[in-house]
Design an enzyme around this catalytic site. Structure first.
Site, PDB file in Angstrom:
ATOM      1  N   ARG A 279     -22.009 -38.843 -23.781  1.00 57.34           N
ATOM      2  CA  ARG A 279     -21.071 -39.963 -23.874  1.00 57.34           C
ATOM      3  C   ARG A 279     -21.458 -40.770 -25.111  1.00 57.34           C
ATOM      4  O   ARG A 279     -22.628 -41.078 -25.325  1.00 57.34           O
ATOM      5  CB  ARG A 279     -21.195 -40.810 -22.600  1.00 57.34           C
ATOM      6  CG  ARG A 279     -20.325 -42.030 -22.583  1.00 57.34           C
ATOM      7  CD  ARG A 279     -20.316 -42.611 -21.172  1.00 57.34           C
ATOM      8  NE  ARG A 279     -19.557 -43.842 -21.123  1.00 57.34           N
ATOM      9  CZ  ARG A 279     -20.087 -45.032 -20.851  1.00 57.34           C
ATOM     10  NH1 ARG A 279     -21.379 -45.142 -20.581  1.00 57.34           N
ATOM     11  NH2 ARG A 279     -19.341 -46.098 -20.842  1.00 57.34           N
ATOM     12  N   CYS A 285     -27.048 -47.025 -24.173  1.00 58.74           N
ATOM     13  CA  CYS A 285     -28.294 -47.458 -23.528  1.00 58.74           C
ATOM     14  C   CYS A 285     -28.525 -46.671 -22.248  1.00 58.74           C
ATOM     15  O   CYS A 285     -29.651 -46.545 -21.781  1.00 58.74           O
ATOM     16  CB  CYS A 285     -28.228 -48.950 -23.225  1.00 58.74           C
ATOM     17  SG  CYS A 285     -26.755 -49.372 -22.297  1.00 58.74           S
ATOM     18  N   GLU A 459     -24.341 -57.548 -15.443  1.00 55.51           N
ATOM     19  CA  GLU A 459     -22.977 -57.768 -15.944  1.00 55.51           C
ATOM     20  C   GLU A 459     -22.019 -56.954 -15.094  1.00 55.51           C
ATOM     21  O   GLU A 459     -22.310 -55.818 -14.729  1.00 55.51           O
ATOM     22  CB  GLU A 459     -22.881 -57.341 -17.413  1.00 55.51           C
ATOM     23  CG  GLU A 459     -23.631 -58.283 -18.323  1.00 55.51           C
ATOM     24  CD  GLU A 459     -23.354 -58.059 -19.801  1.00 55.51           C
ATOM     25  OE1 GLU A 459     -23.243 -56.889 -20.226  1.00 55.51           O
ATOM     26  OE2 GLU A 459     -23.243 -59.057 -20.536  1.00 55.51           O
TER      27      GLU A 459
HETATM   28  P1  NAP Z   1     -29.921 -54.539 -32.120  1.00 51.25           P
HETATM   29  O1  NAP Z   1     -30.456 -54.156 -33.424  1.00 51.25           O
HETATM   30  O2  NAP Z   1     -30.820 -55.204 -31.154  1.00 51.25           O
HETATM   31  O3  NAP Z   1     -28.656 -55.467 -32.411  1.00 51.25           O
HETATM   32  C1  NAP Z   1     -27.844 -55.967 -31.383  1.00 51.25           C
HETATM   33  C2  NAP Z   1     -27.165 -57.223 -31.880  1.00 51.25           C
HETATM   34  O4  NAP Z   1     -28.156 -58.223 -32.105  1.00 51.25           O
HETATM   35  C3  NAP Z   1     -26.427 -57.048 -33.206  1.00 51.25           C
HETATM   36  O5  NAP Z   1     -25.271 -57.847 -33.181  1.00 51.25           O
HETATM   37  C4  NAP Z   1     -27.447 -57.583 -34.199  1.00 51.25           C
HETATM   38  O6  NAP Z   1     -26.908 -57.990 -35.424  1.00 51.25           O
HETATM   39  C5  NAP Z   1     -28.003 -58.746 -33.404  1.00 51.25           C
HETATM   40  N1  NAP Z   1     -29.281 -59.240 -33.918  1.00 51.25           N
HETATM   41  C6  NAP Z   1     -30.291 -58.565 -34.482  1.00 51.25           C
HETATM   42  N2  NAP Z   1     -31.281 -59.420 -34.847  1.00 51.25           N
HETATM   43  C7  NAP Z   1     -30.873 -60.666 -34.496  1.00 51.25           C
HETATM   44  C8  NAP Z   1     -31.437 -61.966 -34.611  1.00 51.25           C
HETATM   45  N3  NAP Z   1     -32.619 -62.167 -35.162  1.00 51.25           N
HETATM   46  N4  NAP Z   1     -30.719 -63.011 -34.158  1.00 51.25           N
HETATM   47  C9  NAP Z   1     -29.506 -62.831 -33.589  1.00 51.25           C
HETATM   48  N5  NAP Z   1     -28.916 -61.625 -33.463  1.00 51.25           N
HETATM   49  C10 NAP Z   1     -29.599 -60.547 -33.907  1.00 51.25           C
HETATM   50  O7  NAP Z   1     -29.311 -53.298 -31.346  1.00 51.25           O
HETATM   51  P2  NAP Z   1     -28.254 -52.239 -31.891  1.00 51.25           P
HETATM   52  O8  NAP Z   1     -28.989 -51.270 -32.732  1.00 51.25           O
HETATM   53  O9  NAP Z   1     -27.053 -52.894 -32.453  1.00 51.25           O
HETATM   54  O10 NAP Z   1     -27.795 -51.580 -30.519  1.00 51.25           O
HETATM   55  C11 NAP Z   1     -28.515 -50.601 -29.902  1.00 51.25           C
HETATM   56  C12 NAP Z   1     -29.382 -51.163 -28.792  1.00 51.25           C
HETATM   57  O11 NAP Z   1     -28.580 -51.830 -27.832  1.00 51.25           O
HETATM   58  C13 NAP Z   1     -30.074 -50.072 -28.023  1.00 51.25           C
HETATM   59  O12 NAP Z   1     -31.405 -50.445 -27.769  1.00 51.25           O
HETATM   60  C14 NAP Z   1     -29.287 -49.975 -26.729  1.00 51.25           C
HETATM   61  O13 NAP Z   1     -30.009 -49.464 -25.656  1.00 51.25           O
HETATM   62  C15 NAP Z   1     -28.913 -51.394 -26.529  1.00 51.25           C
HETATM   63  N6  NAP Z   1     -27.755 -51.491 -25.629  1.00 51.25           N
HETATM   64  C16 NAP Z   1     -27.966 -51.951 -24.372  1.00 51.25           C
HETATM   65  C17 NAP Z   1     -26.915 -52.029 -23.480  1.00 51.25           C
HETATM   66  C18 NAP Z   1     -27.138 -52.527 -22.093  1.00 51.25           C
HETATM   67  O14 NAP Z   1     -26.172 -52.905 -21.466  1.00 51.25           O
HETATM   68  N7  NAP Z   1     -28.357 -52.557 -21.576  1.00 51.25           N
HETATM   69  C19 NAP Z   1     -25.637 -51.638 -23.886  1.00 51.25           C
HETATM   70  C20 NAP Z   1     -25.439 -51.177 -25.176  1.00 51.25           C
HETATM   71  C21 NAP Z   1     -26.528 -51.119 -26.052  1.00 51.25           C
HETATM   72  P3  NAP Z   1     -27.542 -57.364 -36.806  1.00 51.25           P
HETATM   73  O15 NAP Z   1     -27.306 -55.916 -36.713  1.00 51.25           O
HETATM   74  O16 NAP Z   1     -26.825 -58.051 -37.899  1.00 51.25           O
HETATM   75  O17 NAP Z   1     -29.002 -57.667 -36.841  1.00 51.25           O
END
Ligand code: NAP
Length: 479
Positions: A279, A285, A459
Site C-alpha cells: 500500500r 507508517c 485519531e
Molecule cells: P517528517 O520528516 O517527520 O515530517 C513530517 C512533517 O513534519 C512535515 O510536514 C515536516 O516538514 C514537518 N517537520 C519536520 N521538522 C519540523 C520542525 N522542526 N518543526 C515543525 N515541523 C517539522 O516525516 P516524513 O518523512 O514527512 O513522513 C514520514 C514519517 O511519518 C514516517 O516516520 C511515518 O511512519 C510517519 N507517519 C506516521 C503516521 C501515523 O499515523 N503514525 C502516518 C503517516 C506517516 P519538513 O519536511 O519541511 O521538515
C-alpha cells in the site's frame, strides 16, 4: 492544476508569503517542477495565528449542527471531485491513480465520520458522593490548534486532523509537508466552498518548518499540536510544546512485525502481505517492516510473495495499469537502496527486485529479501519503500520477543488459523493496532495510533474527537 491554489490561506483569503518567497513542487515520476507555491516564514505564521485566535471564540459558540453540516458538505464535494483530487495527489506524490482515488474516499470519510460525531459530544451531571455538591461536566474545544502532516497521505492526514478539530469547535493552522502542499490547498478551497468561516482553517505551506512552527508552539496561543511524521521530529516538537504546556497528539513512525505461523492460510498471508507491504509503495507508517515467517512455511511464503511482487508494474502513477509509482524523492530512494545493500552484505538473498532502474524519476522495484540477518539495519529502520525482508522463527515466545524488541509499537500483523493463538499473540504484541489475518487496519471509524515511541493519542473512531476537547467541571451546591 490550473485551478489549484498556490498561495497561503490565512483568515479566509489567499495571500502571498509576506517576503514574497515561493518554493517548487516536483513530480517524483519525472523530477520536473509542477508549479511553485508560497513559502511561508515567521511573519506569515503570526498572521495565521492571529486569524485562528480571533476566530476561536465565535467558532466555539457555533452550533454543533452547523459545524457538522459544513463537514458533510465538504465530504460530498470531495467525493464529487475524486478524479481531480486523485490526479493532483498523484502528480505531487507519485502514488498510482487507483490508490489516489482510494485515498480520496478514505480522506472524505473522516469528514463524514466527524460530521456525525460533531453532534454527539456529551457531558454529564450527578450528585457528588458527599451529597453536598452537584457536578456538571461540559466539553469545550481545546482552542487553536497546529496541525502538521507528512507527505505520504497528503489528503487523508489532513482530513484526519481537520475533521475532529472542526467537529470539536477548534480553529487551526495546517502545515503540510513541503513535497505535497497542493492537496492541502485544494482541501482548504473545498472547505471554504462548504461554508467554513474565515480564520477557522489557515494553511501555511513552507520549506521553513522550524521557523514557522517553533514560535507557534512556544507562544502560548496555540493550545494543541496534532503531529503526524517521524519519531525524531515528534520528539523535538514534544520538547518545544513543553514550554507553553501545549496538549499533543503524536502519530509517529512504525516498525511493524508481520508474523506468519505454521498454521496460517498462506493464501491469506500472501494477500495480506501484498497490502501491508505495498500500500502506498511501502511508504506508510503501517507498512510491514519485518516479516517473521515460521521455518516450516518460510520457503513457500517467500516464493509466492516474490512471484506476486515481481508481477507488479512499476511506472508513473498516471499511466494505466501501473501498480507501483515512484518513491517520494531521491533522498527516500537512496535510503531504501542503502538498507537493501546493508542487508545483502550481511547475507540476505534477493528473491526479486533489488536493483534501481536507469532513467529519470525516483522508481524502485518491488523487492523480496530472504535469510535477512537480525542485525541488518532495516530491522530497526522504517524502510519506507517496496522491500519485504523475511526472517524465520521456530517458536511462539521467541517470535513475540523479537517482534516487541523495538522502540516502536504502531501496528502488528498476525496470520494464524488458531483462535487461541490469534488472541493471545495479539494481546502480547506491544502495538496500538493488530491486523489479524488481514493486511489493512486503517479505517476512519476505528481508533488509529500507537504505543511506545509510535505516538500518543488516537485519531479516528469515537475517541478521535476527544483529542480536541477539554472537560470543564462545574461544582453546584445542592440546596
Ligand atoms: P517528517 O520528516 O517527520 O515530517 C513530517 C512533517 O513534519 C512535515 O510536514 C515536516 O516538514 C514537518 N517537520 C519536520 N521538522 C519540523 C520542525 N522542526 N518543526 C515543525 N515541523 C517539522 O516525516 P516524513 O518523512 O514527512 O513522513 C514520514 C514519517 O511519518 C514516517 O516516520 C511515518 O511512519 C510517519 N507517519 C506516521 C503516521 C501515523 O499515523 N503514525 C502516518 C503517516 C506517516 P519538513 O519536511 O519541511 O521538515
Amino acid at each position: 492544476m490550473t485551478d489549484t491554489p498556490t498561495q497561503l490561506f490565512i483568515g479566509g483569503a489567499w495571500v502571498d508569503a509576506a517576503d514574497g518567497a515561493t518554493m517548487a513542487v516536483d513530480d517524483p515520476a519525472t523530477g520536473e517542477i509542477l508549479c511553485h507555491v508560497a513559502d511561508a516564514g515567521a511573519k506569515d505564521a503570526r498572521l495565521a495565528e492571529d486569524a485562528a485566535a480571533q476566530a476561536q471564540e465565535e467558532w466555539a459558540r457555533t452550533a454543533p449542527r452547523a459545524r457538522s453540516e459544513i463537514l458533510r458538505r465538504a465530504y460530498e464535494i470531495i467525493l464529487d471531485r475524486t478524479d481531480e483530487l486523485a490526479h493532483l495527489m498523484t502528480s505531487e506524490m507519485g502514488k498510482p491513480l487507483a490508490e489516489a482515488r482510494g485515498e480520496v474516499a478514505y480522506a472524505a470519510e473522516f469528514f463524514r465520520w466527524f460530521s456525525e460525531e460533531a453532534v454527539r459530544v456529551e457531558g454529564g451531571n450527578g450528585v457528588l458522593p458527599d451529597g453536598r455538591n452537584r457536578m456538571l461536566l461540559s466539553r469545550r474545544p481545546v482552542g487553536p490548534c497546529l496541525l502538521i502532516t507528512p507527505w505520504n497521505f497528503p489528503l487523508a492526514m489532513g482530513t484526519r486532523k481537520i475533521g475532529p478539530a472542526i467537529a470539536a469547535g477548534c480553529t487551526m493552522i495546517l502545515k503540510p509537508a513541503p513535497q505535497t502542499p497542493l492537496s492541502s490547498l485544494a482541501l482548504a478551497a473545498i472547505l471554504k466552498e462548504a461554508g467554513l468561516p474565515d480564520g477557522v482553517l489557515n494553511v501555511v505551506t513552507t520549506s521553513r518548518a522550524g521557523e514557522v512552527c517553533e514560535p507557534l508552539l512556544r507562544g502560548g496561543r496555540i493550545r494543541k499540536l496534532s503531529f503526524t511524521g517521524s519519531t525524531a521530529v515528534g520528539r523535538l516538537l514534544l520538547a518545544q510544546s513543553a514550554e507553553a504546556v501545549v496538549r499533543t497528539s503524536m502519530e509517529l513512525g512504525g516498525n511493524a512485525p508481520f508474523i506468519v505461523f505454521e498454521d496460517a492460510d498462506l493464501d491469506k498471508a500472501v494477500d495480506g502481505a501484498m497490502v501491508a507491504k505495498m500500500r502506498n509503495m511501502g511508504e506508510a507508517c503501517t507498512a510491514a517492516n519485518r516479516f517473521f515467517v515460521h521455518t516450516s512455511v518460510a520457503e513457500e511464503f517467500g516464493r509466492r510473495l516474490a512471484e506476486r511482487m515481481g508481477a507488479l508494474v512499476v511506472g508513473p502513477g498516471t499511466r494505466d495499469g501501473v501498480d507501483v509509482g515512484p518513491l517520494i524523492d531521491r533522498v527516500g530512494r537512496a535510503k531504501v537502496e542503502e538498507l537493501v545493500a546493508d542487508a545483502v552484505e550481511r547475507g540476505a538473498r534477493v528473491l526479486v527486485g533489488g536493483r534501481t532502474p536507469e532513467g529519470r524519476g525516483c522508481f524502485y522495484p518491488p523487492t523480496v529479501l530472504t535469510d535477512v540477518a537480525s542485525d541488518s539495519r532495516l530491522m530497526d529502520t522504517e524502510i519506507f519503500g517496496p522491500v519485504a525482508a523475511i526472517l524465520t522463527f521456530d517458536d511462539e515466545d521467541e517470535v513475540i520477543r523479537r517482534a516487541n524488541d523495538t522502540p516502536w509499537g504502531l501496528v502488528g500483523y498476525v496470520f494464524t488459523e488458531g483462535l487461541d493463538r490469534a488472541l493471545s499473540v495479539s494481546e502480547r504484541l506491544e502495538v496500538g493496532m493488530v491486523g489479524l489475518n488481514t493486511g489493512l487496519v486503517s479505517n476512519p471509524a476505528a481508533p488509529f495510533g500507537g504505543v511506545k515511541q509510535s505516538g500518543l493519542g488516537r485519531e479516528g473512531g469515537r475517541v478521535g474527537i476527544d483529542e480536541f476537547l477539554e472537560y470543564q467541571y462545574l461544582a453546584v451546591p445542592v440546596r
